[in-house]
Design a protein around this motif. Structure first.
Motif, PDB file in Angstrom:
ATOM      1  N   LEU A  45       0.828  -1.205   0.000  1.00  0.00           N
ATOM      2  CA  LEU A  45       0.000   0.000   0.000  1.00  0.00           C
ATOM      3  C   LEU A  45       0.864   1.258   0.000  1.00  0.00           C
ATOM      4  CD1 LEU A  45      -2.949  -0.856   2.394  1.00  0.00           C
ATOM      5  CD2 LEU A  45      -3.072  -0.328  -0.029  1.00  0.00           C
ATOM      6  N   THR A  46       1.936   1.233   0.780  1.00  0.00           N
ATOM      7  CA  THR A  46       2.861   2.372   0.807  1.00  0.00           C
ATOM      8  C   THR A  46       3.488   2.576  -0.571  1.00  0.00           C
ATOM      9  OG1 THR A  46       3.333   1.901   3.120  1.00  0.00           O
ATOM     10  CG2 THR A  46       4.870   3.331   1.964  1.00  0.00           C
ATOM     11  N   LEU A  47       3.903   1.477  -1.195  1.00  0.00           N
ATOM     12  CA  LEU A  47       4.483   1.564  -2.533  1.00  0.00           C
ATOM     13  C   LEU A  47       3.458   2.088  -3.540  1.00  0.00           C
ATOM     14  CD1 LEU A  47       6.981   0.874  -4.300  1.00  0.00           C
ATOM     15  CD2 LEU A  47       5.955  -1.384  -4.641  1.00  0.00           C
ATOM     16  N   GLY A  48       2.233   1.618  -3.444  1.00  0.00           N
ATOM     17  CA  GLY A  48       1.176   2.079  -4.338  1.00  0.00           C
ATOM     18  C   GLY A  48       0.868   3.552  -4.150  1.00  0.00           C
ATOM     19  N   GLN A  49       0.864   4.011  -2.915  1.00  0.00           N
ATOM     20  CA  GLN A  49       0.633   5.435  -2.655  1.00  0.00           C
ATOM     21  C   GLN A  49       1.760   6.277  -3.238  1.00  0.00           C
ATOM     22  OE1 GLN A  49       0.193   5.523   1.588  1.00  0.00           O
ATOM     23  NE2 GLN A  49      -1.993   5.024   1.514  1.00  0.00           N
ATOM     24  N   ARG A  50       2.995   5.784  -3.134  1.00  0.00           N
ATOM     25  CA  ARG A  50       4.119   6.518  -3.697  1.00  0.00           C
ATOM     26  C   ARG A  50       3.998   6.620  -5.214  1.00  0.00           C
ATOM     27  NH1 ARG A  50       9.215   3.593  -2.973  1.00  0.00           N
ATOM     28  NH2 ARG A  50       9.299   3.330  -5.204  1.00  0.00           N
ATOM     29  N   TYR A  51       3.637   5.499  -5.863  1.00  0.00           N
ATOM     30  CA  TYR A  51       3.456   5.519  -7.313  1.00  0.00           C
ATOM     31  C   TYR A  51       2.288   6.424  -7.713  1.00  0.00           C
ATOM     32  CZ  TYR A  51       6.731   1.678  -8.062  1.00  0.00           C
ATOM     33  OH  TYR A  51       7.853   0.907  -8.130  1.00  0.00           O
ATOM     34  N   THR A  52       1.240   6.441  -6.906  1.00  0.00           N
ATOM     35  CA  THR A  52       0.094   7.301  -7.206  1.00  0.00           C
ATOM     36  C   THR A  52       0.489   8.763  -7.116  1.00  0.00           C
ATOM     37  OG1 THR A  52      -1.404   5.633  -6.345  1.00  0.00           O
ATOM     38  CG2 THR A  52      -2.262   7.858  -6.537  1.00  0.00           C
ATOM     39  N   ARG A  53       1.220   9.131  -6.058  1.00  0.00           N
ATOM     40  CA  ARG A  53       1.667  10.519  -5.937  1.00  0.00           C
ATOM     41  C   ARG A  53       2.600  10.907  -7.080  1.00  0.00           C
ATOM     42  NH1 ARG A  53       1.645   9.054  -0.838  1.00  0.00           N
ATOM     43  NH2 ARG A  53       3.721   9.016  -0.123  1.00  0.00           N
ATOM     44  N   GLN A  54       3.475   9.984  -7.460  1.00  0.00           N
ATOM     45  CA  GLN A  54       4.400  10.247  -8.554  1.00  0.00           C
ATOM     46  C   GLN A  54       3.625  10.427  -9.861  1.00  0.00           C
ATOM     47  OE1 GLN A  54       7.194   7.100  -9.167  1.00  0.00           O
ATOM     48  NE2 GLN A  54       8.394   8.219 -10.660  1.00  0.00           N
ATOM     49  N   GLY A  55       2.633   9.581 -10.097  1.00  0.00           N
ATOM     50  CA  GLY A  55       1.828   9.704 -11.304  1.00  0.00           C
ATOM     51  C   GLY A  55       1.029  10.990 -11.319  1.00  0.00           C
ATOM     52  N   GLN A  56       0.492  11.365 -10.168  1.00  0.00           N
ATOM     53  CA  GLN A  56      -0.265  12.612 -10.105  1.00  0.00           C
ATOM     54  C   GLN A  56       0.629  13.801 -10.369  1.00  0.00           C
ATOM     55  OE1 GLN A  56      -1.979  12.433  -6.200  1.00  0.00           O
ATOM     56  NE2 GLN A  56      -3.824  11.367  -6.901  1.00  0.00           N
ATOM     57  N   SER A  57       1.847  13.767  -9.847  1.00  0.00           N
ATOM     58  CA  SER A  57       2.750  14.897 -10.081  1.00  0.00           C
ATOM     59  C   SER A  57       3.164  14.958 -11.548  1.00  0.00           C
ATOM     60  CB  SER A  57       3.976  14.801  -9.175  1.00  0.00           C
ATOM     61  OG  SER A  57       4.777  13.691  -9.534  1.00  0.00           O
ATOM     62  N   ILE A  58       3.321  13.800 -12.187  1.00  0.00           N
ATOM     63  CA  ILE A  58       3.677  13.793 -13.615  1.00  0.00           C
ATOM     64  C   ILE A  58       2.536  14.351 -14.447  1.00  0.00           C
ATOM     65  CG2 ILE A  58       4.097  12.260 -15.580  1.00  0.00           C
ATOM     66  CD1 ILE A  58       5.746  10.500 -13.667  1.00  0.00           C
ATOM     67  N   VAL A  59       1.314  13.981 -14.098  1.00  0.00           N
ATOM     68  CA  VAL A  59       0.161  14.451 -14.849  1.00  0.00           C
ATOM     69  C   VAL A  59      -0.101  15.926 -14.573  1.00  0.00           C
ATOM     70  CG1 VAL A  59      -2.347  14.213 -15.031  1.00  0.00           C
ATOM     71  CG2 VAL A  59      -0.916  12.189 -15.026  1.00  0.00           C
ATOM     72  N   ALA A  60       0.044  16.366 -13.341  1.00  0.00           N
ATOM     73  CA  ALA A  60      -0.317  17.732 -12.968  1.00  0.00           C
ATOM     74  C   ALA A  60       0.781  18.749 -13.269  1.00  0.00           C
ATOM     75  CB  ALA A  60      -0.652  17.787 -11.486  1.00  0.00           C
ATOM     76  N   SER A  61       2.025  18.319 -13.381  1.00  0.00           N
ATOM     77  CA  SER A  61       3.123  19.279 -13.524  1.00  0.00           C
ATOM     78  C   SER A  61       3.007  20.170 -14.769  1.00  0.00           C
ATOM     79  CB  SER A  61       4.476  18.574 -13.482  1.00  0.00           C
ATOM     80  OG  SER A  61       4.619  17.698 -14.566  1.00  0.00           O
ATOM     81  N   PRO A  62       2.597  19.700 -15.934  1.00  0.00           N
ATOM     82  CA  PRO A  62       2.460  20.626 -17.054  1.00  0.00           C
ATOM     83  C   PRO A  62       1.417  21.719 -16.798  1.00  0.00           C
ATOM     84  CG  PRO A  62       2.404  18.369 -17.852  1.00  0.00           C
ATOM     85  CD  PRO A  62       2.368  18.326 -16.367  1.00  0.00           C
ATOM     86  N   PHE A  63       0.341  21.374 -16.130  1.00  0.00           N
ATOM     87  CA  PHE A  63      -0.688  22.368 -15.841  1.00  0.00           C
ATOM     88  C   PHE A  63      -0.198  23.389 -14.818  1.00  0.00           C
ATOM     89  CE2 PHE A  63      -2.987  18.545 -17.177  1.00  0.00           C
ATOM     90  CZ  PHE A  63      -3.678  19.064 -18.264  1.00  0.00           C
ATOM     91  N   VAL A  64       0.568  22.930 -13.839  1.00  0.00           N
ATOM     92  CA  VAL A  64       1.112  23.840 -12.832  1.00  0.00           C
ATOM     93  C   VAL A  64       2.107  24.788 -13.475  1.00  0.00           C
ATOM     94  CG1 VAL A  64       2.516  23.948 -10.726  1.00  0.00           C
ATOM     95  CG2 VAL A  64       0.708  22.236 -10.942  1.00  0.00           C
ATOM     96  N   ARG A  65       2.970  24.233 -14.345  1.00  0.00           N
ATOM     97  CA  ARG A  65       3.941  25.104 -15.024  1.00  0.00           C
ATOM     98  C   ARG A  65       3.256  26.116 -15.932  1.00  0.00           C
ATOM     99  NH1 ARG A  65       8.105  20.640 -17.021  1.00  0.00           N
ATOM    100  NH2 ARG A  65       6.171  19.521 -16.910  1.00  0.00           N
ATOM    101  N   MET A  66       2.220  25.675 -16.653  1.00  0.00           N
ATOM    102  CA  MET A  66       1.505  26.588 -17.541  1.00  0.00           C
ATOM    103  C   MET A  66       0.815  27.691 -16.736  1.00  0.00           C
ATOM    104  SD  MET A  66       0.801  27.602 -20.488  1.00  0.00           S
ATOM    105  CE  MET A  66       1.358  26.311 -21.537  1.00  0.00           C
TER     106      MET A  66
END
Length: 92
Positions: A55-76
């Motif tokens: 579960l800890t590993l899955g949460q880490r991957y989820t946060r990493q995926g969310q940051s990858i998806v959200a980072s272009p919008f944050v930068r824009m």
């Protein structure tokens, strides 16, 4: 054909065999559930530790995926804010 006592004895024998087989099946199921629940009780803690790790590993991957998806919008959004600020300063 035979006497009624013979047919009665034959029917009683068949019913007795059926009852014995039925009881053996239920006994086997009860024994399996007993042993299975004992094994589960003994190994549940190990399983819970493993689940917690995954579960800890899955949460880490989820946060990493969310940051990858959200980072272009944050930068824009940051660029748009900078452009608006620059345009506001140029206009005076």
């Amino acid at each position: 054909m035979g006497s009624l006592e013979t047919w009665g004895a034959l029917a009683a024998t068949l019913l007795l065999i059926e009852c014995i087989i039925f009881n053996l099946i239920w006994l086997g199921l009860a024994f399996g559930l007993w042993k299975g629940s004992a094994w589960l009780r003994n190994n549940a803690q190990k399983g819970l530790v493993k689940v917690s790790e995954y579960l800890t590993l899955g949460q880490r991957y989820t946060r990493q995926g969310q940051s990858i998806v959200a980072s272009p919008f944050v930068r824009m959004r940051g660029r748009v804010a900078a452009w608006r600020a620059t345009r506001a300063r140029l206009r005076g």
